[in-house]
Design a protein around this motif. Structure first.
Motif, PDB file in Angstrom:
ATOM      1  N   ASP A   1       0.847  -1.197   0.000  1.00 29.81           N
ATOM      2  CA  ASP A   1       0.000   0.000   0.000  1.00 29.81           C
ATOM      3  C   ASP A   1       0.884   1.250   0.000  1.00 29.81           C
ATOM      4  O   ASP A   1       0.942   1.989   0.984  1.00 29.81           O
ATOM      5  CB  ASP A   1      -0.909  -0.018   1.232  1.00 29.81           C
ATOM      6  N   PRO A   2       1.595   1.506  -1.102  1.00 28.10           N
ATOM      7  CA  PRO A   2       2.533   2.630  -1.151  1.00 28.10           C
ATOM      8  C   PRO A   2       1.820   3.977  -1.213  1.00 28.10           C
ATOM      9  O   PRO A   2       0.638   4.054  -1.566  1.00 28.10           O
ATOM     10  CB  PRO A   2       3.308   2.367  -2.450  1.00 28.10           C
ATOM     11  N   ASP A   3       2.551   5.053  -0.884  1.00 26.31           N
ATOM     12  CA  ASP A   3       1.951   6.376  -0.986  1.00 26.31           C
ATOM     13  C   ASP A   3       2.034   6.926  -2.405  1.00 26.31           C
ATOM     14  O   ASP A   3       1.317   7.861  -2.760  1.00 26.31           O
ATOM     15  CB  ASP A   3       2.562   7.362   0.008  1.00 26.31           C
ATOM     16  N   ARG A   4       2.931   6.352  -3.234  1.00 24.49           N
ATOM     17  CA  ARG A   4       2.968   6.673  -4.654  1.00 24.49           C
ATOM     18  C   ARG A   4       3.753   5.604  -5.375  1.00 24.49           C
ATOM     19  O   ARG A   4       4.558   4.883  -4.777  1.00 24.49           O
ATOM     20  CB  ARG A   4       3.582   8.044  -4.925  1.00 24.49           C
ATOM     21  N   LEU A   5       3.518   5.483  -6.660  1.00 23.59           N
ATOM     22  CA  LEU A   5       4.241   4.553  -7.524  1.00 23.59           C
ATOM     23  C   LEU A   5       4.858   5.363  -8.659  1.00 23.59           C
ATOM     24  O   LEU A   5       4.176   6.159  -9.299  1.00 23.59           O
ATOM     25  CB  LEU A   5       3.299   3.490  -8.088  1.00 23.59           C
ATOM     26  N   VAL A   6       6.143   5.166  -8.865  1.00 22.55           N
ATOM     27  CA  VAL A   6       6.863   5.882  -9.918  1.00 22.55           C
ATOM     28  C   VAL A   6       7.444   4.870 -10.890  1.00 22.55           C
ATOM     29  O   VAL A   6       8.096   3.909 -10.467  1.00 22.55           O
ATOM     30  CB  VAL A   6       7.983   6.755  -9.323  1.00 22.55           C
ATOM     31  N   VAL A   7       7.207   5.074 -12.174  1.00 19.31           N
ATOM     32  CA  VAL A   7       7.742   4.184 -13.199  1.00 19.31           C
ATOM     33  C   VAL A   7       8.386   5.030 -14.299  1.00 19.31           C
ATOM     34  O   VAL A   7       7.701   5.817 -14.965  1.00 19.31           O
ATOM     35  CB  VAL A   7       6.641   3.292 -13.810  1.00 19.31           C
ATOM     36  N   GLY A   8       9.681   4.865 -14.454  1.00 14.12           N
ATOM     37  CA  GLY A   8      10.383   5.525 -15.541  1.00 14.12           C
ATOM     38  C   GLY A   8      10.442   4.598 -16.742  1.00 14.12           C
ATOM     39  O   GLY A   8      10.832   3.435 -16.607  1.00 14.12           O
ATOM     40  N   VAL A   9      10.016   5.088 -17.901  1.00 10.39           N
ATOM     41  CA  VAL A   9       9.919   4.237 -19.086  1.00 10.39           C
ATOM     42  C   VAL A   9      10.650   4.890 -20.260  1.00 10.39           C
ATOM     43  O   VAL A   9      10.856   6.109 -20.272  1.00 10.39           O
ATOM     44  CB  VAL A   9       8.443   3.986 -19.478  1.00 10.39           C
ATOM     45  N   PRO A  10      11.035   4.100 -21.267  1.00 11.32           N
ATOM     46  CA  PRO A  10      11.642   4.679 -22.474  1.00 11.32           C
ATOM     47  C   PRO A  10      10.672   5.652 -23.134  1.00 11.32           C
ATOM     48  O   PRO A  10       9.498   5.334 -23.326  1.00 11.32           O
ATOM     49  CB  PRO A  10      11.883   3.456 -23.366  1.00 11.32           C
ATOM     50  N   GLY A  11      11.155   6.840 -23.431  1.00 12.87           N
ATOM     51  CA  GLY A  11      10.269   7.830 -24.047  1.00 12.87           C
ATOM     52  C   GLY A  11       9.516   8.670 -23.044  1.00 12.87           C
ATOM     53  O   GLY A  11       8.887   9.658 -23.396  1.00 12.87           O
TER      54      GLY A  11
ATOM     55  N   LYS B   1      -7.146   1.552  -5.805  1.00 16.22           N
ATOM     56  CA  LYS B   1      -7.607   2.408  -4.706  1.00 16.22           C
ATOM     57  C   LYS B   1      -7.192   3.858  -4.894  1.00 16.22           C
ATOM     58  O   LYS B   1      -7.430   4.696  -4.021  1.00 16.22           O
ATOM     59  CB  LYS B   1      -7.110   1.884  -3.367  1.00 16.22           C
ATOM     60  N   GLY B   2      -6.569   4.165  -6.026  1.00 16.43           N
ATOM     61  CA  GLY B   2      -6.262   5.555  -6.339  1.00 16.43           C
ATOM     62  C   GLY B   2      -4.873   6.019  -5.972  1.00 16.43           C
ATOM     63  O   GLY B   2      -4.610   7.232  -5.962  1.00 16.43           O
ATOM     64  N   THR B   3      -3.957   5.104  -5.679  1.00 17.19           N
ATOM     65  CA  THR B   3      -2.583   5.500  -5.386  1.00 17.19           C
ATOM     66  C   THR B   3      -1.983   6.215  -6.591  1.00 17.19           C
ATOM     67  O   THR B   3      -2.091   5.723  -7.720  1.00 17.19           O
ATOM     68  CB  THR B   3      -1.728   4.256  -5.058  1.00 17.19           C
ATOM     69  N   PRO B   4      -1.376   7.384  -6.408  1.00 17.01           N
ATOM     70  CA  PRO B   4      -0.781   8.095  -7.544  1.00 17.01           C
ATOM     71  C   PRO B   4       0.201   7.201  -8.306  1.00 17.01           C
ATOM     72  O   PRO B   4       1.084   6.589  -7.702  1.00 17.01           O
ATOM     73  CB  PRO B   4      -0.065   9.272  -6.889  1.00 17.01           C
ATOM     74  N   PHE B   5       0.031   7.123  -9.616  1.00 14.62           N
ATOM     75  CA  PHE B   5       0.885   6.317 -10.487  1.00 14.62           C
ATOM     76  C   PHE B   5       1.537   7.282 -11.468  1.00 14.62           C
ATOM     77  O   PHE B   5       0.875   7.799 -12.378  1.00 14.62           O
ATOM     78  CB  PHE B   5       0.054   5.258 -11.215  1.00 14.62           C
ATOM     79  N   ILE B   6       2.811   7.537 -11.258  1.00 14.80           N
ATOM     80  CA  ILE B   6       3.510   8.601 -11.975  1.00 14.80           C
ATOM     81  C   ILE B   6       4.446   7.988 -13.008  1.00 14.80           C
ATOM     82  O   ILE B   6       5.360   7.233 -12.653  1.00 14.80           O
ATOM     83  CB  ILE B   6       4.304   9.476 -10.981  1.00 14.80           C
ATOM     84  N   VAL B   7       4.199   8.294 -14.257  1.00 19.91           N
ATOM     85  CA  VAL B   7       5.033   7.792 -15.349  1.00 19.91           C
ATOM     86  C   VAL B   7       5.995   8.895 -15.787  1.00 19.91           C
ATOM     87  O   VAL B   7       5.575  10.016 -16.082  1.00 19.91           O
ATOM     88  CB  VAL B   7       4.184   7.331 -16.546  1.00 19.91           C
TER      89      VAL B   7
ATOM     90  N   THR C   1      14.395  10.721 -14.703  1.00 18.15           N
ATOM     91  CA  THR C   1      13.578  11.316 -13.648  1.00 18.15           C
ATOM     92  C   THR C   1      13.254  10.298 -12.570  1.00 18.15           C
ATOM     93  O   THR C   1      13.295  10.606 -11.371  1.00 18.15           O
ATOM     94  CB  THR C   1      12.289  11.905 -14.232  1.00 18.15           C
ATOM     95  N   ALA C   2      12.926   9.079 -12.971  1.00 12.88           N
ATOM     96  CA  ALA C   2      12.615   8.039 -11.988  1.00 12.88           C
ATOM     97  C   ALA C   2      13.816   7.765 -11.089  1.00 12.88           C
ATOM     98  O   ALA C   2      13.667   7.570  -9.870  1.00 12.88           O
ATOM     99  CB  ALA C   2      12.191   6.758 -12.696  1.00 12.88           C
ATOM    100  N   GLU C   3      15.012   7.745 -11.666  1.00 12.41           N
ATOM    101  CA  GLU C   3      16.214   7.549 -10.853  1.00 12.41           C
ATOM    102  C   GLU C   3      16.406   8.709  -9.882  1.00 12.41           C
ATOM    103  O   GLU C   3      16.755   8.513  -8.711  1.00 12.41           O
ATOM    104  CB  GLU C   3      17.443   7.413 -11.754  1.00 12.41           C
ATOM    105  N   LEU C   4      16.181   9.922 -10.374  1.00 18.34           N
ATOM    106  CA  LEU C   4      16.359  11.111  -9.541  1.00 18.34           C
ATOM    107  C   LEU C   4      15.324  11.225  -8.438  1.00 18.34           C
ATOM    108  O   LEU C   4      15.605  11.757  -7.364  1.00 18.34           O
ATOM    109  CB  LEU C   4      16.319  12.375 -10.400  1.00 18.34           C
ATOM    110  N   VAL C   5      14.108  10.740  -8.688  1.00 19.26           N
ATOM    111  CA  VAL C   5      13.054  10.817  -7.673  1.00 19.26           C
ATOM    112  C   VAL C   5      13.515  10.168  -6.373  1.00 19.26           C
ATOM    113  O   VAL C   5      13.338  10.715  -5.280  1.00 19.26           O
ATOM    114  CB  VAL C   5      11.751  10.156  -8.170  1.00 19.26           C
TER     115      VAL C   5
END
Length: 446
Positions: free
Chosen positions: A159-169, A200-206, A211-215
Protein backbone atom coordinates in the motif's frame (compact mmCIF):
# COMPACT_ATOMS: atom_id res chain seq x y z
CA UNK A 1 1.29 -12.52 -13.38
CA UNK A 2 4.53 -14.50 -13.25
CA UNK A 3 7.53 -12.48 -12.15
CA UNK A 4 11.08 -12.86 -10.91
CA UNK A 5 12.90 -10.82 -8.27
CA UNK A 6 16.67 -10.73 -8.68
CA UNK A 7 18.37 -10.14 -5.34
CA UNK A 8 16.74 -11.36 -2.13
CA UNK A 9 18.23 -9.04 0.43
CA UNK A 10 16.11 -6.57 2.37
CA UNK A 11 14.46 -4.99 -0.66
CA UNK A 12 14.13 -8.12 -2.81
CA UNK A 13 12.82 -10.48 -0.15
CA UNK A 14 10.15 -8.03 0.97
CA UNK A 15 9.14 -7.25 -2.62
CA UNK A 16 8.92 -10.92 -3.61
CA UNK A 17 6.80 -11.87 -0.60
CA UNK A 18 4.57 -8.81 -0.98
CA UNK A 19 3.95 -9.47 -4.68
CA UNK A 20 3.01 -13.08 -3.89
CA UNK A 21 0.66 -11.84 -1.16
CA UNK A 22 -1.39 -9.87 -3.72
CA UNK A 23 -1.71 -12.88 -6.00
CA UNK A 24 1.29 -12.97 -8.31
CA UNK A 25 3.48 -16.03 -8.96
CA UNK A 26 6.97 -15.02 -7.88
CA UNK A 27 10.41 -16.60 -7.95
CA UNK A 28 13.14 -14.93 -5.92
CA UNK A 29 16.72 -15.43 -7.14
CA UNK A 30 19.94 -14.80 -5.25
CA UNK A 31 23.53 -16.09 -5.29
CA UNK A 32 23.55 -16.60 -1.49
CA UNK A 33 22.57 -20.25 -1.01
CA UNK A 34 22.10 -19.92 2.76
CA UNK A 35 19.71 -17.02 2.32
CA UNK A 36 17.77 -18.88 -0.35
CA UNK A 37 17.53 -21.96 1.86
CA UNK A 38 16.07 -19.92 4.73
CA UNK A 39 13.61 -18.09 2.49
CA UNK A 40 12.51 -21.36 0.87
CA UNK A 41 11.54 -22.58 4.33
CA UNK A 42 9.52 -19.43 4.92
CA UNK A 43 12.11 -18.01 7.32
CA UNK A 44 12.96 -14.30 7.12
CA UNK A 45 16.76 -13.76 7.22
CA UNK A 46 16.30 -10.37 8.90
CA UNK A 47 13.79 -8.70 11.21
CA UNK A 48 10.94 -6.88 9.51
CA UNK A 49 7.46 -6.73 11.04
CA UNK A 50 4.86 -8.56 8.95
CA UNK A 51 7.38 -10.24 6.66
CA UNK A 52 7.44 -13.71 8.31
CA UNK A 53 3.68 -14.05 7.93
CA UNK A 54 3.44 -13.18 4.23
CA UNK A 55 6.63 -15.13 3.53
CA UNK A 56 5.24 -18.31 5.09
CA UNK A 57 1.89 -17.83 3.40
CA UNK A 58 3.48 -17.30 0.01
CA UNK A 59 5.71 -20.36 0.23
CA UNK A 60 2.86 -22.53 1.54
CA UNK A 61 0.53 -21.39 -1.24
CA UNK A 62 3.05 -22.27 -3.92
CA UNK A 63 2.97 -18.74 -5.35
CA UNK A 64 6.38 -17.92 -3.89
CA UNK A 65 9.62 -19.82 -4.42
CA UNK A 66 13.32 -19.09 -4.16
CA UNK A 67 16.36 -20.41 -6.00
CA UNK A 68 19.98 -19.69 -6.87
CA UNK A 69 19.36 -20.67 -10.51
CA UNK A 70 18.90 -17.64 -12.76
CA UNK A 71 17.29 -19.90 -15.39
CA UNK A 72 14.19 -19.89 -13.17
CA UNK A 73 13.53 -16.36 -14.40
CA UNK A 74 12.72 -17.68 -17.87
CA UNK A 75 9.04 -17.33 -18.65
CA UNK A 76 8.38 -14.52 -16.19
CA UNK A 77 6.70 -11.41 -17.60
CA UNK A 78 8.37 -8.92 -15.25
CA UNK A 79 11.84 -9.17 -13.73
CA UNK A 80 12.58 -6.90 -10.78
CA UNK A 81 16.21 -5.98 -10.01
CA UNK A 82 16.58 -5.44 -6.27
CA UNK A 83 20.28 -5.91 -5.55
CA UNK A 84 22.38 -3.66 -3.34
CA UNK A 85 24.29 -0.56 -4.42
CA UNK A 86 26.73 -0.01 -1.54
CA UNK A 87 29.18 2.84 -1.28
CA UNK A 88 32.42 2.09 -3.07
CA UNK A 89 35.44 1.38 -0.89
CA UNK A 90 37.53 3.97 -2.71
CA UNK A 91 35.16 6.92 -2.51
CA UNK A 92 31.60 8.19 -2.18
CA UNK A 93 30.25 6.80 -5.46
CA UNK A 94 27.79 3.90 -5.60
CA UNK A 95 29.18 0.47 -6.43
CA UNK A 96 27.15 -0.86 -9.36
CA UNK A 97 28.90 -4.24 -9.47
CA UNK A 98 25.83 -6.13 -8.28
CA UNK A 99 23.43 -4.31 -10.60
CA UNK A 100 25.57 -5.00 -13.65
CA UNK A 101 26.11 -8.62 -12.63
CA UNK A 102 22.38 -9.17 -12.10
CA UNK A 103 21.44 -7.72 -15.49
CA UNK A 104 24.19 -9.64 -17.31
CA UNK A 105 23.13 -12.91 -15.68
CA UNK A 106 19.49 -12.26 -16.55
CA UNK A 107 19.99 -11.36 -20.22
CA UNK A 108 20.19 -14.96 -21.58
CA UNK A 109 16.83 -15.75 -19.98
CA UNK A 110 14.87 -12.78 -21.33
CA UNK A 111 12.31 -13.03 -24.09
CA UNK A 112 10.82 -10.43 -26.39
CA UNK A 113 8.12 -8.47 -24.57
CA UNK A 114 9.57 -9.04 -21.09
CA UNK A 115 9.85 -6.11 -18.70
CA UNK A 116 12.99 -5.61 -16.61
CA UNK A 117 12.12 -3.27 -13.74
CA UNK A 118 14.99 -1.77 -11.78
CA UNK A 119 14.23 -1.09 -8.13
CA UNK A 120 17.76 -0.59 -6.81
CA UNK A 121 18.82 2.95 -5.93
CA UNK A 122 21.28 3.94 -8.65
CA UNK A 123 23.06 7.08 -9.90
CA UNK A 124 21.07 8.96 -12.53
CA UNK A 125 22.07 7.73 -15.97
CA UNK A 126 22.48 4.10 -14.96
CA UNK A 127 19.24 2.96 -16.58
CA UNK A 128 20.16 4.53 -19.90
CA UNK A 129 23.43 2.59 -19.86
CA UNK A 130 21.65 -0.68 -19.09
CA UNK A 131 18.77 -0.18 -21.54
CA UNK A 132 20.76 -1.00 -24.68
CA UNK A 133 21.76 -4.41 -23.33
CA UNK A 134 18.23 -5.21 -22.24
CA UNK A 135 16.58 -3.98 -25.45
CA UNK A 136 18.89 -6.15 -27.57
CA UNK A 137 16.92 -9.15 -26.24
CA UNK A 138 13.57 -7.64 -27.22
CA UNK A 139 12.77 -6.83 -23.58
CA UNK A 140 12.10 -3.36 -22.16
CA UNK A 141 13.92 -1.72 -19.25
CA UNK A 142 11.94 0.49 -16.86
CA UNK A 143 12.90 2.00 -13.52
CA UNK A 144 10.54 1.57 -10.60
CA UNK A 145 12.22 2.99 -7.46
CA UNK A 146 11.27 1.79 -4.00
CA UNK A 147 10.36 4.09 -1.11
CA UNK A 148 10.40 1.58 1.74
CA UNK A 149 10.74 2.53 5.38
CA UNK A 150 12.43 -0.17 7.42
CA UNK A 151 9.93 -1.35 10.00
CA UNK A 152 7.02 -0.62 7.63
CA UNK A 153 8.39 -2.15 4.42
CA UNK A 154 5.61 -4.69 3.91
CA UNK A 155 2.92 -2.02 4.23
CA UNK A 156 4.88 0.36 2.00
CA UNK A 157 5.15 -2.29 -0.74
CA UNK A 158 1.53 -3.42 -0.70
CA UNK A 159 0.00 0.00 0.00
CA UNK A 160 2.53 2.63 -1.15
CA UNK A 161 1.95 6.38 -0.99
CA UNK A 162 2.97 6.67 -4.65
CA UNK A 163 4.24 4.55 -7.52
CA UNK A 164 6.86 5.88 -9.92
CA UNK A 165 7.74 4.18 -13.20
CA UNK A 166 10.38 5.53 -15.54
CA UNK A 167 9.92 4.24 -19.09
CA UNK A 168 11.64 4.68 -22.47
CA UNK A 169 10.27 7.83 -24.05
CA UNK A 170 8.88 9.06 -20.73
CA UNK A 171 5.29 10.12 -20.18
CA UNK A 172 5.02 12.04 -23.46
CA UNK A 173 3.53 9.63 -25.98
CA UNK A 174 2.44 12.35 -28.41
CA UNK A 175 5.28 11.51 -30.80
CA UNK A 176 3.95 7.97 -31.25
CA UNK A 177 7.54 6.82 -31.62
CA UNK A 178 8.48 3.20 -31.13
CA UNK A 179 10.14 3.99 -27.82
CA UNK A 180 7.18 5.94 -26.47
CA UNK A 181 4.80 3.15 -27.50
CA UNK A 182 7.01 0.58 -25.82
CA UNK A 183 7.14 2.73 -22.70
CA UNK A 184 3.36 3.11 -22.62
CA UNK A 185 2.95 -0.66 -22.84
CA UNK A 186 5.50 -1.21 -20.07
CA UNK A 187 3.71 1.30 -17.85
CA UNK A 188 0.43 -0.59 -18.39
CA UNK A 189 2.13 -3.83 -17.30
CA UNK A 190 3.37 -2.16 -14.11
CA UNK A 191 -0.14 -0.88 -13.44
CA UNK A 192 -1.28 -4.49 -13.58
CA UNK A 193 1.54 -5.56 -11.26
CA UNK A 194 0.38 -3.08 -8.63
CA UNK A 195 -3.33 -3.48 -9.34
CA UNK A 196 -4.61 -3.30 -5.72
CA UNK A 197 -2.83 0.00 -5.07
CA UNK A 198 -3.75 1.45 -8.46
CA UNK A 199 -7.40 0.47 -7.98
CA UNK A 200 -7.61 2.41 -4.71
CA UNK A 201 -6.26 5.55 -6.34
CA UNK A 202 -2.58 5.50 -5.39
CA UNK A 203 -0.78 8.10 -7.54
CA UNK A 204 0.88 6.32 -10.49
CA UNK A 205 3.51 8.60 -11.97
CA UNK A 206 5.03 7.79 -15.35
CA UNK A 207 8.31 9.55 -16.14
CA UNK A 208 11.42 9.11 -18.23
CA UNK A 209 14.18 6.87 -16.91
CA UNK A 210 16.41 9.66 -15.57
CA UNK A 211 13.58 11.32 -13.65
CA UNK A 212 12.62 8.04 -11.99
CA UNK A 213 16.21 7.55 -10.85
CA UNK A 214 16.36 11.11 -9.54
CA UNK A 215 13.05 10.82 -7.67
CA UNK A 216 14.53 8.27 -5.29
CA UNK A 217 17.82 10.02 -4.55
CA UNK A 218 16.10 13.41 -4.37
CA UNK A 219 13.63 12.09 -1.80
CA UNK A 220 16.43 10.67 0.35
CA UNK A 221 18.48 13.84 0.01
CA UNK A 222 15.51 15.95 1.12
CA UNK A 223 14.79 13.78 4.16
CA UNK A 224 18.46 13.76 5.16
CA UNK A 225 18.58 17.53 4.79
CA UNK A 226 15.50 17.98 6.97
CA UNK A 227 16.99 15.81 9.72
CA UNK A 228 20.33 17.60 9.59
CA UNK A 229 18.60 20.98 9.55
CA UNK A 230 16.93 20.36 12.90
CA UNK A 231 20.19 18.97 14.26
CA UNK A 232 21.93 22.16 13.14
CA UNK A 233 19.27 24.06 15.10
CA UNK A 234 20.06 21.80 18.06
CA UNK A 235 23.68 22.93 17.88
CA UNK A 236 22.56 26.56 18.09
CA UNK A 237 20.10 25.75 20.88
CA UNK A 238 22.88 24.18 22.93
CA UNK A 239 24.86 27.42 23.07
CA UNK A 240 21.86 29.71 23.59
CA UNK A 241 19.76 27.77 26.10
CA UNK A 242 16.90 27.26 23.65
CA UNK A 243 14.91 24.02 23.45
CA UNK A 244 15.02 22.43 19.99
CA UNK A 245 11.99 20.22 20.67
CA UNK A 246 9.81 23.27 21.26
CA UNK A 247 11.35 24.93 18.22
CA UNK A 248 10.50 21.89 16.09
CA UNK A 249 6.93 21.83 17.41
CA UNK A 250 6.48 25.50 16.60
CA UNK A 251 7.82 25.45 13.05
CA UNK A 252 6.20 22.06 12.40
CA UNK A 253 2.76 23.67 12.61
CA UNK A 254 3.58 25.42 9.35
CA UNK A 255 2.02 23.16 6.72
CA UNK A 256 4.86 24.02 4.35
CA UNK A 257 7.36 22.54 6.81
CA UNK A 258 5.57 19.83 8.78
CA UNK A 259 6.69 18.17 12.01
CA UNK A 260 7.82 14.80 10.63
CA UNK A 261 11.59 14.27 10.39
CA UNK A 262 12.19 17.23 12.71
CA UNK A 263 13.31 15.10 15.63
CA UNK A 264 16.74 16.27 16.77
CA UNK A 265 19.04 13.58 18.11
CA UNK A 266 22.09 11.60 17.08
CA UNK A 267 21.10 11.66 13.42
CA UNK A 268 20.27 9.26 10.65
CA UNK A 269 21.97 6.02 9.63
CA UNK A 270 21.06 2.77 7.95
CA UNK A 271 21.75 1.39 4.52
CA UNK A 272 20.07 4.17 2.52
CA UNK A 273 20.34 7.82 3.54
CA UNK A 274 24.09 8.03 4.32
CA UNK A 275 25.35 6.20 1.27
CA UNK A 276 22.69 7.61 -1.05
CA UNK A 277 23.47 11.28 -0.34
CA UNK A 278 27.18 10.55 -0.75
CA UNK A 279 26.57 8.75 -4.04
CA UNK A 280 24.37 11.64 -5.20
CA UNK A 281 27.18 14.10 -4.46
CA UNK A 282 29.67 11.93 -6.33
CA UNK A 283 27.38 11.62 -9.36
CA UNK A 284 26.77 15.37 -9.44
CA UNK A 285 30.55 15.89 -9.53
CA UNK A 286 30.80 13.47 -12.46
CA UNK A 287 28.11 15.43 -14.28
CA UNK A 288 29.93 18.70 -13.70
CA UNK A 289 27.26 19.96 -11.31
CA UNK A 290 28.85 19.26 -7.95
CA UNK A 291 28.05 22.77 -6.74
CA UNK A 292 24.32 22.03 -7.10
CA UNK A 293 24.35 19.55 -4.24
CA UNK A 294 27.42 20.80 -2.36
CA UNK A 295 25.17 21.37 0.66
CA UNK A 296 24.83 17.59 1.03
CA UNK A 297 28.42 17.43 2.27
CA UNK A 298 27.45 19.67 5.16
CA UNK A 299 24.27 17.63 5.72
CA UNK A 300 26.50 14.57 6.14
CA UNK A 301 28.93 16.39 8.43
CA UNK A 302 26.18 17.76 10.70
CA UNK A 303 24.80 14.25 10.98
CA UNK A 304 28.13 12.81 12.04
CA UNK A 305 28.78 15.65 14.53
CA UNK A 306 25.71 14.71 16.54
CA UNK A 307 27.28 11.38 17.38
CA UNK A 308 30.27 13.25 18.78
CA UNK A 309 27.92 15.41 20.81
CA UNK A 310 26.18 12.42 22.37
CA UNK A 311 29.50 10.95 23.45
CA UNK A 312 30.58 14.30 24.89
CA UNK A 313 27.39 14.57 26.95
CA UNK A 314 28.14 11.20 28.57
CA UNK A 315 31.68 12.32 29.31
CA UNK A 316 30.46 15.63 30.76
CA UNK A 317 27.81 13.89 32.81
CA UNK A 318 30.41 11.68 34.44
CA UNK A 319 32.69 14.53 35.39
CA UNK A 320 35.01 14.57 32.40
CA UNK A 321 35.96 10.91 31.99
CA UNK A 322 34.25 7.60 31.27
CA UNK A 323 37.32 5.48 31.92
CA UNK A 324 36.30 2.23 33.62
CA UNK A 325 32.76 3.55 34.10
CA UNK A 326 29.87 1.30 33.13
CA UNK A 327 27.76 2.84 30.35
CA UNK A 328 24.42 1.22 29.48
CA UNK A 329 23.64 1.77 25.79
CA UNK A 330 19.97 1.31 24.96
CA UNK A 331 19.83 0.36 21.30
CA UNK A 332 22.04 -0.96 18.53
CA UNK A 333 19.88 -0.84 15.38
CA UNK A 334 19.90 2.41 13.44
CA UNK A 335 16.16 2.76 14.08
CA UNK A 336 13.43 0.89 15.98
CA UNK A 337 11.48 -1.99 14.39
CA UNK A 338 14.63 -3.12 12.58
CA UNK A 339 17.72 -5.24 13.17
CA UNK A 340 19.72 -3.20 10.63
CA UNK A 341 23.03 -1.93 12.02
CA UNK A 342 24.43 -0.48 8.79
CA UNK A 343 25.96 2.90 9.60
CA UNK A 344 24.07 2.83 12.91
CA UNK A 345 24.57 6.00 14.98
CA UNK A 346 23.70 3.94 18.06
CA UNK A 347 26.53 1.47 17.55
CA UNK A 348 28.92 4.23 16.55
CA UNK A 349 28.31 5.98 19.87
CA UNK A 350 28.83 2.71 21.75
CA UNK A 351 32.10 2.03 19.94
CA UNK A 352 33.39 5.56 20.63
CA UNK A 353 32.60 5.24 24.34
CA UNK A 354 34.39 1.88 24.41
CA UNK A 355 37.38 3.54 22.79
CA UNK A 356 37.49 6.05 25.67
CA UNK A 357 37.89 3.20 28.14
CA UNK A 358 34.29 2.81 29.27
CA UNK A 359 32.77 -0.57 30.12
CA UNK A 360 30.02 -0.47 27.51
CA UNK A 361 27.03 -2.80 27.67
CA UNK A 362 24.65 -2.70 24.71
CA UNK A 363 21.11 -4.03 24.48
CA UNK A 364 18.58 -4.14 21.65
CA UNK A 365 15.39 -6.18 21.10
CA UNK A 366 16.43 -7.40 17.63
CA UNK A 367 19.91 -6.29 16.57
CA UNK A 368 22.25 -7.91 19.10
CA UNK A 369 23.41 -10.76 16.84
CA UNK A 370 24.19 -8.38 13.99
CA UNK A 371 25.91 -5.94 16.32
CA UNK A 372 28.03 -8.64 17.96
CA UNK A 373 29.18 -9.90 14.56
CA UNK A 374 30.27 -6.37 13.58
CA UNK A 375 31.66 -5.19 16.93
CA UNK A 376 32.60 -8.17 19.10
CA UNK A 377 34.67 -5.93 21.38
CA UNK A 378 31.48 -4.64 23.02
CA UNK A 379 29.50 -6.43 25.72
CA UNK A 380 25.90 -7.34 24.88
CA UNK A 381 22.94 -8.15 27.09
CA UNK A 382 19.47 -9.21 26.02
CA UNK A 383 17.76 -7.93 29.18
CA UNK A 384 17.16 -4.21 29.45
CA UNK A 385 17.25 -4.29 33.23
CA UNK A 386 20.48 -6.29 33.37
CA UNK A 387 22.01 -3.83 30.93
CA UNK A 388 21.39 -0.86 33.21
CA UNK A 389 22.17 -2.71 36.45
CA UNK A 390 25.06 -0.95 38.26
CA UNK A 391 25.52 1.45 35.34
CA UNK A 392 27.12 4.82 36.02
CA UNK A 393 25.26 6.36 33.08
CA UNK A 394 22.51 5.36 30.67
CA UNK A 395 22.23 6.57 27.08
CA UNK A 396 19.19 6.09 24.85
CA UNK A 397 20.31 5.78 21.23
CA UNK A 398 17.53 3.79 19.50
CA UNK A 399 13.97 4.80 20.36
CA UNK A 400 12.41 1.39 20.97
CA UNK A 401 9.25 1.71 23.07
CA UNK A 402 10.64 -0.52 25.81
CA UNK A 403 13.30 2.12 26.45
CA UNK A 404 11.44 5.30 25.53
CA UNK A 405 7.99 4.62 27.00
CA UNK A 406 8.25 1.52 29.15
CA UNK A 407 11.24 2.29 31.38
CA UNK A 408 10.02 4.29 34.40
CA UNK A 409 12.84 6.43 35.83
CA UNK A 410 11.89 5.30 39.32
CA UNK A 411 12.45 1.69 38.30
CA UNK A 412 15.74 2.53 36.64
CA UNK A 413 16.88 4.20 39.86
CA UNK A 414 16.60 0.89 41.72
CA UNK A 415 19.08 -0.76 39.34
CA UNK A 416 21.76 1.76 38.40
CA UNK A 417 24.74 3.03 40.34
CA UNK A 418 24.67 6.52 38.86
CA UNK A 419 21.83 8.85 37.95
CA UNK A 420 23.01 10.23 34.62
CA UNK A 421 20.85 9.73 31.54
CA UNK A 422 21.66 11.00 28.05
CA UNK A 423 18.65 11.09 25.76
CA UNK A 424 20.19 10.71 22.32
CA UNK A 425 16.76 10.70 20.65
CA UNK A 426 14.90 13.26 22.78
CA UNK A 427 12.38 10.53 23.38
CA UNK A 428 12.23 10.52 27.19
CA UNK A 429 10.10 12.64 29.51
CA UNK A 430 12.79 15.00 30.77
CA UNK A 431 10.66 16.34 33.63
CA UNK A 432 9.84 12.84 34.91
CA UNK A 433 13.47 11.74 34.86
CA UNK A 434 14.64 14.88 36.65
CA UNK A 435 11.86 14.53 39.22
CA UNK A 436 13.13 11.01 39.93
CA UNK A 437 16.56 12.38 40.79
CA UNK A 438 18.33 11.94 37.47
CA UNK A 439 20.64 14.37 35.73
CA UNK A 440 19.05 14.49 32.28
CA UNK A 441 20.87 15.55 29.12
CA UNK A 442 18.97 15.96 25.85
CA UNK A 443 20.12 16.84 22.36
CA UNK A 444 19.63 20.57 21.85
CA UNK A 445 17.69 20.93 25.10
CA UNK A 446 18.52 22.98 28.22
Amino acid sequence: MRMSVIGCGYLGAVHAAAMASIGHEVVGIDVDARKIDALSKGEAPFFEPGLPEILRDGVASGRLSFTTDMAAAHGAKVHFIGVGTPQRADGYAADLTYVNAAVDALLPHLSAGDIVAGKSTVPVGTAAELAERVEATGATLVWNPEFLREGWAVQDTIDPDRLVVGVPGGSDVSTHSARSTTGETAADVLREVYHPAVAKGTPFIVTDLATAELVKVAANAFLATKISFINAMAEIAEVTGADVTQLADAIGHDARIGRRFLGAGIGFGGGCLPKDIRAFSARAEELGRGESVAFLREVDEINLRRRDRAVQLVVDGLGGTVFEKKIAVLGAAFKPHSDDIRDSPALDVAVRLHGLGARVVVTDPEAIDNARAKHPQLTYETSRDETIRDADAVILVTEWDEYRRELPPEHASTLTRGRVVVDGRNGLDAAAWRAAGWTYYGMGRP
